[in-house]
Design a protein around this motif. Structure first.
Motif, PDB file in Angstrom:
ATOM      1  N   ASP A  76       0.814  -1.219   0.000  1.00 53.30           N
ATOM      2  CA  ASP A  76       0.000   0.000   0.000  1.00 53.30           C
ATOM      3  C   ASP A  76       0.849   1.270   0.000  1.00 53.30           C
ATOM      4  O   ASP A  76       0.302   2.374  -0.016  1.00 53.30           O
ATOM      5  N   PHE A  77       2.162   1.112   0.037  1.00 52.81           N
ATOM      6  CA  PHE A  77       3.070   2.256   0.144  1.00 52.81           C
ATOM      7  C   PHE A  77       3.610   2.624  -1.235  1.00 52.81           C
ATOM      8  O   PHE A  77       4.141   1.777  -1.955  1.00 52.81           O
ATOM      9  N   THR A  78       3.465   3.903  -1.596  1.00 53.63           N
ATOM     10  CA  THR A  78       3.965   4.397  -2.880  1.00 53.63           C
ATOM     11  C   THR A  78       4.990   5.488  -2.625  1.00 53.63           C
ATOM     12  O   THR A  78       4.776   6.380  -1.796  1.00 53.63           O
ATOM     13  N   LEU A  79       6.119   5.415  -3.355  1.00 54.34           N
ATOM     14  CA  LEU A  79       7.209   6.366  -3.162  1.00 54.34           C
ATOM     15  C   LEU A  79       7.692   6.857  -4.525  1.00 54.34           C
ATOM     16  O   LEU A  79       7.857   6.074  -5.451  1.00 54.34           O
ATOM     17  N   THR A  80       7.902   8.169  -4.610  1.00 53.31           N
ATOM     18  CA  THR A  80       8.448   8.759  -5.826  1.00 53.31           C
ATOM     19  C   THR A  80       9.804   9.387  -5.508  1.00 53.31           C
ATOM     20  O   THR A  80      10.212   9.433  -4.344  1.00 53.31           O
ATOM     21  N   GLU A  81      10.477   9.836  -6.544  1.00 53.41           N
ATOM     22  CA  GLU A  81      11.810  10.464  -6.473  1.00 53.41           C
ATOM     23  C   GLU A  81      12.900   9.409  -6.297  1.00 53.41           C
ATOM     24  O   GLU A  81      12.910   8.647  -5.333  1.00 53.41           O
ATOM     25  N   SER A  82      13.819   9.403  -7.249  1.00 54.98           N
ATOM     26  CA  SER A  82      14.801   8.320  -7.344  1.00 54.98           C
ATOM     27  C   SER A  82      15.708   8.198  -6.127  1.00 54.98           C
ATOM     28  O   SER A  82      15.996   7.080  -5.674  1.00 54.98           O
ATOM     29  N   VAL A  83      16.180   9.312  -5.583  1.00 57.72           N
ATOM     30  CA  VAL A  83      17.074   9.228  -4.424  1.00 57.72           C
ATOM     31  C   VAL A  83      16.328   8.634  -3.231  1.00 57.72           C
ATOM     32  O   VAL A  83      16.855   7.778  -2.514  1.00 57.72           O
ATOM     33  N   ALA A  84      15.096   9.076  -3.018  1.00 58.39           N
ATOM     34  CA  ALA A  84      14.290   8.518  -1.930  1.00 58.39           C
ATOM     35  C   ALA A  84      14.078   7.016  -2.130  1.00 58.39           C
ATOM     36  O   ALA A  84      14.141   6.231  -1.171  1.00 58.39           O
ATOM     37  N   ILE A  85      13.844   6.603  -3.372  1.00 53.71           N
ATOM     38  CA  ILE A  85      13.646   5.184  -3.662  1.00 53.71           C
ATOM     39  C   ILE A  85      14.919   4.387  -3.393  1.00 53.71           C
ATOM     40  O   ILE A  85      14.882   3.319  -2.766  1.00 53.71           O
ATOM     41  N   LEU A  86      16.053   4.900  -3.836  1.00 50.80           N
ATOM     42  CA  LEU A  86      17.322   4.210  -3.602  1.00 50.80           C
ATOM     43  C   LEU A  86      17.599   4.055  -2.103  1.00 50.80           C
ATOM     44  O   LEU A  86      18.015   2.983  -1.641  1.00 50.80           O
ATOM     45  N   LEU A  87      17.356   5.102  -1.347  1.00 50.31           N
ATOM     46  CA  LEU A  87      17.601   5.032   0.095  1.00 50.31           C
ATOM     47  C   LEU A  87      16.622   4.073   0.777  1.00 50.31           C
ATOM     48  O   LEU A  87      17.000   3.344   1.703  1.00 50.31           O
ATOM     49  N   TYR A  88      15.380   4.056   0.332  1.00 51.94           N
ATOM     50  CA  TYR A  88      14.392   3.118   0.866  1.00 51.94           C
ATOM     51  C   TYR A  88      14.856   1.682   0.640  1.00 51.94           C
ATOM     52  O   TYR A  88      14.789   0.832   1.549  1.00 51.94           O
ATOM     53  N   LEU A  89      15.356   1.407  -0.560  1.00 48.99           N
ATOM     54  CA  LEU A  89      15.811   0.056  -0.874  1.00 48.99           C
ATOM     55  C   LEU A  89      17.030  -0.333  -0.051  1.00 48.99           C
ATOM     56  O   LEU A  89      17.134  -1.481   0.407  1.00 48.99           O
ATOM     57  N   THR A  90      17.954   0.612   0.159  1.00 53.44           N
ATOM     58  CA  THR A  90      19.134   0.280   0.976  1.00 53.44           C
ATOM     59  C   THR A  90      18.718  -0.105   2.392  1.00 53.44           C
ATOM     60  O   THR A  90      19.280  -1.030   2.988  1.00 53.44           O
ATOM     61  N   ARG A  91      17.728   0.602   2.928  1.00 52.91           N
ATOM     62  CA  ARG A  91      17.324   0.381   4.314  1.00 52.91           C
ATOM     63  C   ARG A  91      16.446  -0.861   4.459  1.00 52.91           C
ATOM     64  O   ARG A  91      16.633  -1.659   5.384  1.00 52.91           O
TER      65      ARG A  91
END
Length: 240
Positions: A61-76
């Motif tokens: 149910d979670f949607t995220l935009t902006e590439s840097v935010a996405i990259l950091l989300y994936l790292t965490r």
């Protein structure tokens, strides 16, 4: 539903997200959004991302935009190897420094280079004044010099001895200029050697896979007039 990534590998930030997810074995469903067909302007996509841009991450149910935010989300979320976004305070600060700088510098200049040198005259059928193209290429040269002198210096990678998110984001930007026919690594042995290290760290097969679209974009047929009318306002706003 598992992780979904809405991408078009024509887009440099989409390539960074794609490479990062693939390299780190992160399972995802690829949802292709074709920018040159204007699919990001559809009503369905606007519901997903009112910004009408890619990349977009959807995790349940979670949607995220902006590439840097996405990259950091994936790292965490996926606890990827430390070198991508180091725990060391100063090494992480170097990554943050580059990611903060690149939006209005290298990204802007590589994007403008692609459109002024190739996409506007060839794909859109819109001539670009020689003076404007020369100014764009001069700005690109300035960013390349800063990339070497300020961010790379004499290091193997931007944050030290190992590849980080900063290197990944930078190389995907530079490949935009390569796709436009610019020899950005020619006469820059330090930058050329860095590019080889980045490609080796990512893996040559994955690197080529991610950049196949941009390296073939010069062969794109001219835009359909309806698509051109739909795309032109956003393109001009993007590259001004």
């Amino acid at each position: 539903m598992g992780l979904e990534l809405y991408l078009d590998l024509l887009s440099q930030p989409c390539r960074a997200v794609y490479i990062f997810a693939k390299k780190n074995g992160i399972p995802f469903e690829l949802r292709t959004v074709e920018l040159l067909k204007g699919q990001h302007f559809s009503a369905d996509f606007a519901q997903l991302n009112p910004l009408k841009k890619v990349p977009v991450l959807k995790d349940g149910d979670f949607t995220l935009t902006e590439s840097v935010a996405i990259l950091l989300y994936l790292t965490r979320k996926y606890k990827t190897p430390d070198h991508w976004y180091p725990q060391d305070l100063q090494a992480r600060a170097r990554v943050d420094e580059y990611l903060a700088w690149q939006h209005t510098a290298l990204r802007r200049n590589c994007l403008r280079t692609l459109w002024h040198k190739l996409m506007l005259p060839v794909f859109m059928g819109e001539p670009v004044a020689a003076e404007m193209l020369a100014a764009t290429l001069a700005e690109l040269e300035g960013s390349l010099q800063l990339l070497e002198d300020k961010f790379l210096q004499n290091k193997a990678f931007f944050a030290g001895p190992h590849i980080s998110l900063a290197d990944l984001v930078a190389i995907t930007e530079l490949m935009h200029a390569v796709g436009a026919g610019c020899q950005v690594f020619e006469g820059r042995p330090k930058l050329a050697a860095w590019r080889q290290r980045v490609e080796a760290a990512v893996g040559a097969v994955l690197f080529q896979e991610a950049h196949e679209v941009i390296l073939k974009v010069k062969d794109s047929p001219p835009a359909d007039p309806t698509i051109k009318q739909k795309l032109m306002p956003s393109i001009l706003a993007l590259i001004q």
